[in-house]
Design a protein around this motif. Structure first.
Motif, mmCIF file in Angstrom:
data_model
loop_
_atom_site.group_PDB
_atom_site.id
_atom_site.type_symbol
_atom_site.label_atom_id
_atom_site.label_comp_id
_atom_site.label_asym_id
_atom_site.label_seq_id
_atom_site.Cartn_x
_atom_site.Cartn_y
_atom_site.Cartn_z
ATOM 1 N N LEU A 64 -2.060 29.054 19.649
ATOM 2 C CA LEU A 64 -3.029 29.812 18.747
ATOM 3 C C LEU A 64 -3.841 30.735 19.378
ATOM 4 N N GLY A 148 -10.035 18.113 26.062
ATOM 5 C CA GLY A 148 -9.001 18.213 27.064
ATOM 6 C C GLY A 148 -8.336 16.903 27.467
ATOM 7 N N PRO B 24 -11.952 26.372 23.769
ATOM 8 C CA PRO B 24 -10.798 26.232 23.108
ATOM 9 C C PRO B 24 -9.744 25.946 24.004
ATOM 10 N N GLY B 27 -9.650 22.546 25.821
ATOM 11 C CA GLY B 27 -9.646 21.395 24.667
ATOM 12 C C GLY B 27 -11.152 21.321 24.205
ATOM 13 N N LEU B 28 -12.071 22.226 24.484
ATOM 14 C CA LEU B 28 -13.291 21.934 23.888
ATOM 15 C C LEU B 28 -13.728 22.876 22.728
ATOM 16 N N GLY B 235 -2.879 24.045 17.709
ATOM 17 C CA GLY B 235 -4.131 24.748 17.781
ATOM 18 C C GLY B 235 -4.529 24.860 16.343
ATOM 19 N N VAL B 236 -5.631 24.567 15.917
ATOM 20 C CA VAL B 236 -5.848 25.040 14.504
ATOM 21 C C VAL B 236 -7.308 25.716 14.565
ATOM 22 N N PRO B 237 -7.331 26.741 13.594
ATOM 23 C CA PRO B 237 -8.293 27.733 13.937
ATOM 24 C C PRO B 237 -9.841 27.140 13.157
ATOM 25 N N ARG B 256 -14.822 21.620 15.285
ATOM 26 C CA ARG B 256 -13.732 21.166 15.115
ATOM 27 C C ARG B 256 -12.887 20.819 16.571
ATOM 28 N N GLY B 257 -11.949 19.809 16.407
ATOM 29 C CA GLY B 257 -11.207 19.476 17.749
ATOM 30 C C GLY B 257 -10.236 20.616 17.774
ATOM 31 N N VAL B 258 -9.726 20.970 18.920
ATOM 32 C CA VAL B 258 -9.011 22.261 18.948
ATOM 33 C C VAL B 258 -7.617 22.103 18.592
ATOM 34 N N THR B 259 -6.903 20.802 18.769
ATOM 35 C CA THR B 259 -5.632 20.759 18.083
ATOM 36 C C THR B 259 -5.642 19.631 17.288
#
Lengths: 243, 337
Positions: A64, A148, B24, B27-28, B235-237, B256-259
């Motif tokens: 993404l 993470g 992101p 992972g944040l 990954g989601v926007p 939102r959670g990134v994935t």
């Protein structure tokens, strides 16, 4: 809408994902090659110094790419992605040398409340599940939610592990879980629907450090079993790469 | 000279900024002000940089006392603002004298309001942002009696004649409504929903009380995925619309959670995410299809409006001798650089 684009070597699909992101999917037919492609692409984009590019989030076969639609546009970012692919085709998709992590785990009982259920579902005994979980060298495929988490391809189990019907509202940090064909460690307390088979006493997430978790995608990780009475002896220790 | 603001009634308030844009990749979630337009406008009106730390109030009344003279600006949903008991305008710079109480009451029609203070606050940051992250447990907790350190004091600016408005800034305030129309573009997985995807545009959805900064849950007729295959995490926007259950539509917002592994039906435009940030439980939401090109143009128009406001403020504050914000060429390199 999907606008498939073919570069010289790797077939990519680039999808619009709103006005501030693109989803780029590698479609080579080979999962390993796709993973290398999207992580190399993310690395290229992160260091290219592109104005308005906010960041790239690579996972398994997709990345993404997020951007500021005031400073750049989906059209422009798409062009950068294609440029990156041309360059990667030329220089090759190389990732950095993996580091290695060793993770102590207490399996079962309160530390891994779903261990027996997983064993039963797999038609294995509990010891066999633990043996298979500790036998593999895992590659960290990507960083996931929450905070993470190291997402890894799961242990060598006969069948995929179903998720919990009722996700837990709170899974402790350090929880070692499996679901589908994947494995993970929870860096922070969060809700979760994965099967928790154990827990590591090590602290994975350190908010005082940058970038919070010690591993990057591509690093390798192994689990080893410790008895429950040694859990406390690791108190306060952080997960660190092997020297 | 530095000063402080003593929180008297925190309500539901946090110190935030425009978000953790570097998050992101680690992972944040990006987090940060949910109504970005209102947050930027508040900082601009207070003579700050767009991304300076400011207060985000959600739904509940809020009071604080200034220990030094400060200049503030309040934006976001309609509300009643009083300073030292005097009614004051929203979407304008407002002087607060040392000892006076700033009170925000009756946030209505929308859900969130922003208070920026000239010179901003001294607050801890994580990956370059002060935005709270509930998962990592980062962020300043504002409790009663908490002293929020400010970096500047600003002598009161007064209009000596009959309390006439001090500024004529000619700012176009965004409209607030209880039934917003939200612009979306087709998501990358829209085809997986077949013809049911059109339900998104023919249904009025009701905002559920289970909505928060992570996502809004909307009740109504739900499009249904026509495939059953597992989806690899990706990954989601922010703004992604998913159908994770048979009960509700989920619109992911900045927490939102990134994935995630759900197909993305549609994506809310940057500008409409600000409108969604103001949607209260019980409000009705409808969706309208647009294109990325159109959404980009709309976003840029809003940014230009803020640029215009920034120019006006720089001129006015310059004449008044209030330090204006930095120019773009004085700022640190752009993100990603």
């Amino acid at each position: 809408m999907a606008t498939p684009t073919t570069t010289s070597r790797t077939r990519l699909d680039i999808y619009e994902s709103g006005d501030a992101a693109l989803r780029v999917v590698a479609r080579s037919g080979d999962a390993e090659a796709n993973w290398t492609t999207v992580h190399s692409l993310a690395g290229w984009l992160a260091t290219a110094g592109i104005d308005g590019l906010r960041g790239a989030v690579p996972t398994y076969d997709s990345v993404l790419v997020e951007f500021d639609p005031y400073l750049t546009s989906a059209r422009q970012v798409r062009a950068f992605v294609l440029l990156a692919m041309r360059q990667l085709d030329f220089v090759g998709t190389t990732l950095r040398e993996p580091r290695r992590f060793e993770v102590p785990v207490v399996y079962g009982a309160d530390y891994g409340p779903d261990l027996e259920r997983v064993a039963e579902h797999q038609g294995l005994d509990v010891e066999d599940v633990i043996a298979r979980h500790t036998a593999k060298t895992y590659v960290i495929r990507c960083l996931g939610a929450p905070a993470g988490s190291p997402m890894m391809d799961g242990p060598d189990f006969p069948v995929p592990v179903p998720r919990l019907k009722d996700p837990r509202l709170s899974v402790p940090s350090g929880a070692v879980s499996v679901a589908g064909r994947q494995a993970v460690i929870a860096p922070a307390v969060a809700p979760g629907g994965w099967c928790v088979i154990g827990q590591t006493p090590l602290t994975v997430l350190d908010a005082a450090r940058e970038p919070l978790v010690p591993y990057v995608p591509g690093d390798e990780l192994r689990f080893y079993r410790i008895p429950a009475d040694r859990f406390g002896s690791f108190a306060g220790q952080f997960l660190e790469a092997q020297p | 000279m530095t000063g402080s603001l003593i929180i008297l009634q925190p309500g539901h308030s946090v110190v935030t900024d425009l978000g953790r844009t570097r998050g992101p990749a680690y992972g944040l979630p990006v987090n940060g002000a949910l109504d970005q337009y209102s947050a930027k406008a508040a900082n601009i009106l207070a003579g700050n940089d767009d991304n300076d730390p400011l207060l985000e109030l959600t739904a509940l009344d809020f009071r604080m006392r200034a220990t030094t003279d400060v200049l503030i600006a309040v934006t976001g949903a309609p509300l009643d603002l009083t300073v030292g008991g005097r009614e004051c305008p929203q979407w304008e710079p407002v002087s607060v004298r040392a000892g006076e109480v700033v009170a925000v009451r009756g946030i209505r029609t929308g859900l969130r309001a922003y208070i920026a203070v000239h010179g901003s606050f001294t607050v801890p940051s994580l990956l370059g942002s002060c935005a709270p992250d509930t998962v990592v447990g980062f962020g300043l907790k504002l409790a009663e009696g908490f002293p929020l350190e400010t970096q500047k004091t600003t002598a009161p600016i007064t209009q000596p004649h009959f309390g006439l408005p001090l500024f004529r800034l000619d700012l176009t305030k965004p409209a607030f409504t209880t039934n917003p129309v939200i612009d979306v573009t087709d998501g990358p997985d829209v085809a997986e929903f077949g013809e049911t995807a059109d339900l998104l545009f023919t249904t009025q959805y009701t905002v559920s009380p289970r909505s928060n900064h992570i996502g809004l849950r909307l009740g109504g007729a739900l499009p249904e995925r026509q495939l059953t295959s597992e989806v690899l995490s990706r990954g989601v926007p922010v703004g992604a619309i998913e159908v994770p259950s048979r009960e509700e539509l989920l619109v992911l917002h900045r927490g939102r959670g990134v994935t995630a592994g759900y197909p993305v039906l549609a994506v809310v435009t940057s500008r409409s995410l600000d409108l969604l940030a103001q949607a209260r439980p019980g409000h009705t939401v409808s969706f309208r299809k647009t294109t990325v090109a159109e959404a980009t143009a709309t976003h840029r128009t809003a940014c230009l409006e803020l640029d215009r406001l920034r120019n006006t403020i720089n001129t006015v504050f310059g004449l008044l001798g209030i330090g204006a914000g930095q120019r773009w060429y004085e700022l640190s390199p752009a993100s990603g650089a």
